[in-house]
Motif scaffolding. Sequence first.
Motif, PDB file in Angstrom:
ATOM      1  N   LEU A 131      47.481  18.227  23.804  1.00 25.43           N
ATOM      2  CA  LEU A 131      46.289  18.494  23.001  1.00 25.43           C
ATOM      3  C   LEU A 131      45.539  19.671  23.609  1.00 25.43           C
ATOM      4  O   LEU A 131      45.314  19.713  24.827  1.00 25.43           O
ATOM      5  CB  LEU A 131      45.397  17.255  22.954  1.00 25.43           C
ATOM      6  N   THR A 132      45.167  20.618  22.762  1.00 25.82           N
ATOM      7  CA  THR A 132      44.347  21.757  23.179  1.00 25.82           C
ATOM      8  C   THR A 132      43.043  21.716  22.399  1.00 25.82           C
ATOM      9  O   THR A 132      43.051  21.711  21.162  1.00 25.82           O
ATOM     10  CB  THR A 132      45.073  23.095  22.914  1.00 25.82           C
ATOM     11  N   LEU A 133      41.940  21.656  23.132  1.00 33.42           N
ATOM     12  CA  LEU A 133      40.622  21.503  22.518  1.00 33.42           C
ATOM     13  C   LEU A 133      39.836  22.805  22.553  1.00 33.42           C
ATOM     14  O   LEU A 133      39.772  23.477  23.590  1.00 33.42           O
ATOM     15  CB  LEU A 133      39.821  20.428  23.257  1.00 33.42           C
ATOM     16  N   ILE A 134      39.219  23.144  21.427  1.00 39.77           N
ATOM     17  CA  ILE A 134      38.264  24.247  21.332  1.00 39.77           C
ATOM     18  C   ILE A 134      36.947  23.660  20.858  1.00 39.77           C
ATOM     19  O   ILE A 134      36.878  23.031  19.805  1.00 39.77           O
ATOM     20  CB  ILE A 134      38.748  25.331  20.345  1.00 39.77           C
ATOM     21  N   ASP A 135      35.898  23.828  21.653  1.00 43.15           N
ATOM     22  CA  ASP A 135      34.576  23.275  21.335  1.00 43.15           C
ATOM     23  C   ASP A 135      33.565  24.410  21.448  1.00 43.15           C
ATOM     24  O   ASP A 135      33.287  24.896  22.539  1.00 43.15           O
ATOM     25  CB  ASP A 135      34.242  22.141  22.308  1.00 43.15           C
ATOM     26  N   ILE A 136      33.019  24.841  20.313  1.00 45.82           N
ATOM     27  CA  ILE A 136      32.082  25.971  20.295  1.00 45.82           C
ATOM     28  C   ILE A 136      30.673  25.430  20.142  1.00 45.82           C
ATOM     29  O   ILE A 136      30.275  24.983  19.063  1.00 45.82           O
ATOM     30  CB  ILE A 136      32.416  26.955  19.150  1.00 45.82           C
ATOM     31  N   GLY A 137      29.912  25.436  21.226  1.00 43.23           N
ATOM     32  CA  GLY A 137      28.537  24.978  21.201  1.00 43.23           C
ATOM     33  C   GLY A 137      27.565  26.118  21.002  1.00 43.23           C
ATOM     34  O   GLY A 137      27.936  27.220  20.581  1.00 43.23           O
ATOM     35  N   GLY A 138      26.294  25.856  21.324  1.00 48.43           N
ATOM     36  CA  GLY A 138      25.287  26.892  21.166  1.00 48.43           C
ATOM     37  C   GLY A 138      25.338  27.932  22.266  1.00 48.43           C
ATOM     38  O   GLY A 138      25.232  29.132  22.012  1.00 48.43           O
ATOM     39  N   GLY A 139      25.503  27.489  23.519  1.00 45.74           N
ATOM     40  CA  GLY A 139      25.500  28.423  24.646  1.00 45.74           C
ATOM     41  C   GLY A 139      26.857  28.733  25.210  1.00 45.74           C
ATOM     42  O   GLY A 139      27.074  29.810  25.765  1.00 45.74           O
ATOM     43  N   THR A 140      27.799  27.798  25.095  1.00 45.05           N
ATOM     44  CA  THR A 140      29.116  27.976  25.701  1.00 45.05           C
ATOM     45  C   THR A 140      30.211  27.529  24.752  1.00 45.05           C
ATOM     46  O   THR A 140      29.986  26.808  23.787  1.00 45.05           O
ATOM     47  CB  THR A 140      29.237  27.158  27.009  1.00 45.05           C
ATOM     48  N   MET A 141      31.411  27.984  25.079  1.00 43.34           N
ATOM     49  CA  MET A 141      32.624  27.513  24.409  1.00 43.34           C
ATOM     50  C   MET A 141      33.447  26.770  25.459  1.00 43.34           C
ATOM     51  O   MET A 141      33.704  27.307  26.545  1.00 43.34           O
ATOM     52  CB  MET A 141      33.435  28.685  23.857  1.00 43.34           C
ATOM     53  N   GLU A 142      33.842  25.542  25.152  1.00 44.57           N
ATOM     54  CA  GLU A 142      34.669  24.775  26.065  1.00 44.57           C
ATOM     55  C   GLU A 142      36.122  24.801  25.599  1.00 44.57           C
ATOM     56  O   GLU A 142      36.406  24.709  24.396  1.00 44.57           O
ATOM     57  CB  GLU A 142      34.186  23.318  26.146  1.00 44.57           C
ATOM     58  N   LEU A 143      37.004  24.940  26.572  1.00 45.72           N
ATOM     59  CA  LEU A 143      38.439  24.952  26.303  1.00 45.72           C
ATOM     60  C   LEU A 143      39.104  23.988  27.276  1.00 45.72           C
ATOM     61  O   LEU A 143      38.819  24.017  28.475  1.00 45.72           O
ATOM     62  CB  LEU A 143      39.010  26.358  26.482  1.00 45.72           C
ATOM     63  N   ALA A 144      39.972  23.111  26.766  1.00 46.30           N
ATOM     64  CA  ALA A 144      40.676  22.170  27.628  1.00 46.30           C
ATOM     65  C   ALA A 144      42.027  21.843  27.014  1.00 46.30           C
ATOM     66  O   ALA A 144      42.188  21.854  25.792  1.00 46.30           O
ATOM     67  CB  ALA A 144      39.860  20.887  27.809  1.00 46.30           C
ATOM     68  N   LEU A 145      42.995  21.546  27.877  1.00 48.10           N
ATOM     69  CA  LEU A 145      44.298  21.127  27.384  1.00 48.10           C
ATOM     70  C   LEU A 145      44.933  20.149  28.362  1.00 48.10           C
ATOM     71  O   LEU A 145      44.606  20.122  29.551  1.00 48.10           O
ATOM     72  CB  LEU A 145      45.217  22.325  27.123  1.00 48.10           C
ATOM     73  N   GLY A 146      45.820  19.315  27.827  1.00 46.99           N
ATOM     74  CA  GLY A 146      46.493  18.339  28.663  1.00 46.99           C
ATOM     75  C   GLY A 146      47.386  17.432  27.847  1.00 46.99           C
ATOM     76  O   GLY A 146      47.475  17.551  26.620  1.00 46.99           O
ATOM     77  N   GLU A 147      48.032  16.501  28.555  1.00 48.91           N
ATOM     78  CA  GLU A 147      48.939  15.543  27.915  1.00 48.91           C
ATOM     79  C   GLU A 147      48.394  14.120  27.970  1.00 48.91           C
ATOM     80  O   GLU A 147      48.841  13.253  27.221  1.00 48.91           O
ATOM     81  CB  GLU A 147      50.318  15.577  28.594  1.00 48.91           C
ATOM     82  N   THR A 148      47.451  13.841  28.865  1.00 50.90           N
ATOM     83  CA  THR A 148      46.881  12.503  28.998  1.00 50.90           C
ATOM     84  C   THR A 148      45.394  12.561  28.673  1.00 50.90           C
ATOM     85  O   THR A 148      44.894  13.583  28.196  1.00 50.90           O
ATOM     86  CB  THR A 148      47.080  11.979  30.431  1.00 50.90           C
ATOM     87  N   GLU A 149      44.658  11.460  28.959  1.00 51.31           N
ATOM     88  CA  GLU A 149      43.229  11.452  28.659  1.00 51.31           C
ATOM     89  C   GLU A 149      42.433  12.342  29.602  1.00 51.31           C
ATOM     90  O   GLU A 149      41.266  12.628  29.326  1.00 51.31           O
ATOM     91  CB  GLU A 149      42.698  10.013  28.696  1.00 51.31           C
ATOM     92  N   GLU A 150      43.028  12.743  30.707  1.00 57.18           N
ATOM     93  CA  GLU A 150      42.393  13.700  31.602  1.00 57.18           C
ATOM     94  C   GLU A 150      43.073  15.049  31.433  1.00 57.18           C
ATOM     95  O   GLU A 150      44.306  15.144  31.551  1.00 57.18           O
ATOM     96  CB  GLU A 150      42.482  13.241  33.064  1.00 57.18           C
ATOM     97  N   PRO A 151      42.334  16.115  31.142  1.00 56.60           N
ATOM     98  CA  PRO A 151      42.975  17.414  30.916  1.00 56.60           C
ATOM     99  C   PRO A 151      43.546  18.001  32.200  1.00 56.60           C
ATOM    100  O   PRO A 151      43.038  17.748  33.292  1.00 56.60           O
ATOM    101  CB  PRO A 151      41.821  18.276  30.388  1.00 56.60           C
ATOM    102  N   SER A 152      44.594  18.767  32.066  1.00 60.48           N
ATOM    103  CA  SER A 152      45.139  19.491  33.219  1.00 60.48           C
ATOM    104  C   SER A 152      44.404  20.800  33.433  1.00 60.48           C
ATOM    105  O   SER A 152      44.473  21.395  34.515  1.00 60.48           O
ATOM    106  CB  SER A 152      46.632  19.753  33.010  1.00 60.48           C
TER     107      SER A 152
END
Length: 365
Positions: A131-152
């Motif tokens: 799973l690759t996550l893109i989260d665009i907030g007001g001040g920052t953009m968060e990016l995370a990826l991984g195979e389990t519930e904890e991102p690598s």
Amino acid sequence: MKIAVLDVGSVAAKLELLECRPGVPPVMTRIVRVSTRLAEFTTRDGEILPDGLERVAEAVRRCVVAAGELRVTALLAYATSAVRDAVNQEAASSRIREHSGVELAFLRPEDEARLSYFAAHRWFGWSCEQLTLIDIGGGTMELALGETEEPSLAASLPLGAARLTREFLADSPSVPKTELLTAHVREVLERALRGPRRRLTGSTRFVGASKILTQLCRLASGTGPGREPRPLLRADLRRWIPPLARLDPKHRAVLPGVSSSRSAQILAGAVVAETAMSLLDSDRLDICPWGLRDAILLRLADAHRLVPDLVEQWTEEDELARVLGVSLPVVSPTVVGAPRRSMEAAGSMTLSIRHGAEHAGRVTE
């Protein structure tokens, strides 16, 4: 046992409740939302103006009053980038403390990315190998990826929609300004995504988790807030960026799915999303309605299922940090429900209350 999480952001202060009762699964419910609209009261240099300080302090106070009226046992309160990264953060924290008695916590940006990924992975379950996550907030953009519930991998970039709007689109919108913004976003993302791109597999699922992306989905599909958005396609973004660049925020706000509180930011959000998807070679984003606040509640619910009376045993902050994975102090029960002014004190501020157990439902913001 009622535990509330208060999230203070650039658009609103949002209080959400986790109710735990013996023998019954924990219930998560959106309770109250108070408008802050900090993006409109923050200068290009990142200073929150006096009116903005008053608005955010009053919004927090109203949420604390609501928590008291709901007999909340424990309150966890934090602010995201809009307050954390403000040049006058100390003044904002002081004003909030004077109004509400609450000392807001600030999470590390990387922890926000990690928790948002956790919520998205829990929403989509184990059906995705990566799973690759893109989260665009007001001040920052968060990016995370991984195979389990904890991102690598979890990273936070200064590419929030409100921040970029202040820096590049503060005056009337135009195509040349949008082109400058796009060039800046691409430069930042090309550097940041070199490592993540090498980790992607052919089976990765790209997920978007933010109100900006949800509203872009609804804009592309022509649906309002009452229906779940379909996946957001990169082709949709390419199609909508030019007309958004020609419209001012007032006219964007009448478009389907776009709220007035995010109409100024939605162009910058679309540019960030399209550029990120292009560099990651993604044609679509599946939208997740859960985010940072939900991740905290989910972890609290998990802890309650394992040890039902665990919350009552939390006497040390390090024990709570172990459960949540972040340091987030509990607001003293003596503070909750100790208002200094009546709920009508700031009559023009938007207050919405939502009851019920349909946690996935969201109010358009």
